[in-house]
Design an enzyme around this catalytic site. Structure first.
Site, PDB file in Angstrom:
ATOM      1  N   LYS A  66       4.133 -13.741 -10.184  1.00 60.28           N
ATOM      2  CA  LYS A  66       3.410 -12.486 -10.475  1.00 60.28           C
ATOM      3  C   LYS A  66       2.665 -12.532 -11.817  1.00 60.28           C
ATOM      4  O   LYS A  66       1.594 -11.949 -11.944  1.00 60.28           O
ATOM      5  CB  LYS A  66       4.364 -11.293 -10.432  1.00 60.28           C
ATOM      6  CG  LYS A  66       4.834 -10.967  -9.016  1.00 60.28           C
ATOM      7  CD  LYS A  66       5.712  -9.733  -8.978  1.00 60.28           C
ATOM      8  CE  LYS A  66       6.309  -9.540  -7.594  1.00 60.28           C
ATOM      9  NZ  LYS A  66       7.192  -8.382  -7.507  1.00 60.28           N
ATOM     10  N   ASP A 102       4.160  -2.451  -6.734  1.00 56.96           N
ATOM     11  CA  ASP A 102       5.628  -2.308  -6.707  1.00 56.96           C
ATOM     12  C   ASP A 102       6.078  -0.916  -7.163  1.00 56.96           C
ATOM     13  O   ASP A 102       6.939  -0.296  -6.542  1.00 56.96           O
ATOM     14  CB  ASP A 102       6.285  -3.358  -7.615  1.00 56.96           C
ATOM     15  CG  ASP A 102       6.344  -4.732  -6.961  1.00 56.96           C
ATOM     16  OD1 ASP A 102       6.289  -4.813  -5.723  1.00 56.96           O
ATOM     17  OD2 ASP A 102       6.440  -5.727  -7.705  1.00 56.96           O
TER      18      ASP A 102
END
Ligand code: NDP
Length: 279
Positions: A66, A102
């Protein structure tokens, strides 16, 4: 050619994302394919480039890439910028947009699916890794009374809190007051919380972070980002009268936000969450 998407990670075989996106595509009548691709630990950038060169339209990114996806993006959404991590890439004519869905996934699971409003709530966020970073801004935007970030390595919690405080009132897109944001080690915890979110990797190892006995306020919700099995944290919470939830809804909701970015249509998540629970 059918539009093609993928999730990159290492490991990746366990990923539920292909199933989730296949369901979203079927439900919304979108012509697309979605695969799970293993990127070498030292070859994320090359793997994404190759996928793009073969017609890929966008990608999801999971552990441990990420931060590398954040570096690769040529344009960032405000929430990806704040998180310092990207879980969704959209390929554009010249470059790529990086987003982080997220936190929006967690908030939507809490507020919509679990009907747990965050306004004026006292929130305890355990962990200061990538998952915690990704959810702080979306949590703050819900105007809770306070967010306390607690971490085993207390300096990391303090560092994270200082980072978000430095963003307050900064760039456009940051609409939150970080004054209620604090952090420290488990020994500094005091008082009860309405929501306790486990964003640590402790559950993966079957461990329970050292929470005080009286950490849950009446009607508190305990949320473990891990999914797929009961965890020591959820058992601890249940034994103290708290309501509990695992991270499956967050997983499906973050996927739905990525799907919407790519396809411009919002899929229904409830049937997909149910399907995964039954599986
Ligand atoms: P990181 O490795 O980046 O961070 C791990 C964090 O957990 C650190 O803060 C670490 O503390 C803490 N930690 C690890 N072991 C323990 C322990 N035994 N006791 C207390 N604290 C501990 O991981 P991520 O942030 O990427 O992921 C965390 C969890 O969130 C994982 O279980 C992951 O599966 C889940 N997740 C779920 C998502 C979903 O959609 N449901 C999305 C993203 C993540 P320290 O700094 O001291 O090392």
């Amino acid at each position: 050619m059918t539009d093609s998407y993928a999730v990159f990670g290492n490991p990746i075989a366990h990923s539920k994302s292909p199933l989730i996106h296949a369901e979203f595509a079927r439900q919304t009548g979108q012509e697309m394919v979605y695969a799970a691709l293993l990127a070498p630990l030292d070859g994320f950038r090359e793997a994404v480039s190759a996928f793009r060169a073969h017609g890929g339209r966008g990608a999801n990114v999971t552990v441990p890439f990420k931060e590398q996806a954040y570096a690769l993006a040529t344009r960032l959404t405000a929430r990806a910028q704040a998180a310092g991590a990207v879980n969704t890439l959209q390929f554009e004519a010249t470059g790529m947009l990086g987003d982080n869905t997220d936190g929006a996934g967690l908030v939507r699971d809490l507020v919509v699916n679990l009907e747990f409003s965050l306004a004026d709530k006292r929130i305890l966020l355990m962990g200061a890794g990538g998952a915690a970073r990704g959810v702080i801004l979306p949590l703050l935007e819900q105007q809770p009374a306070s967010v306390f970030v607690v971490n085993r390595t207390s300096a990391r919690a303090v560092e994270l809190v200082n980072h978000f405080r430095s963003l307050e009132g900064g760039a456009p897109g940051f609409r939150f007051a970080a004054s209620g944001l604090q952090g420290g080690g488990y020994e500094s915890l005091a008082g009860a919380f309405d929501l306790v979110v486990n964003a640590t990797a402790a559950s993966l190892a079957g461990d329970l972070p050292p929470l005080p006995e009286d950490v849950f306020a009446p009607n508190a919700l305990a949320y473990d980002m891990m999914y797929g099995k009961d965890t020591p944290f959820l058992a601890f919470a249940r034994a103290r009268g708290a309501r509990t939830a695992d991270g499956l809804g967050m997983l499906v909701e973050q996927a739905a936000a990525a799907f919407e970015l790519w396809r411009g249509v919002r899929p229904q998540t409830a049937p997909v969450i149910q399907l995964l629970r039954e599986a």
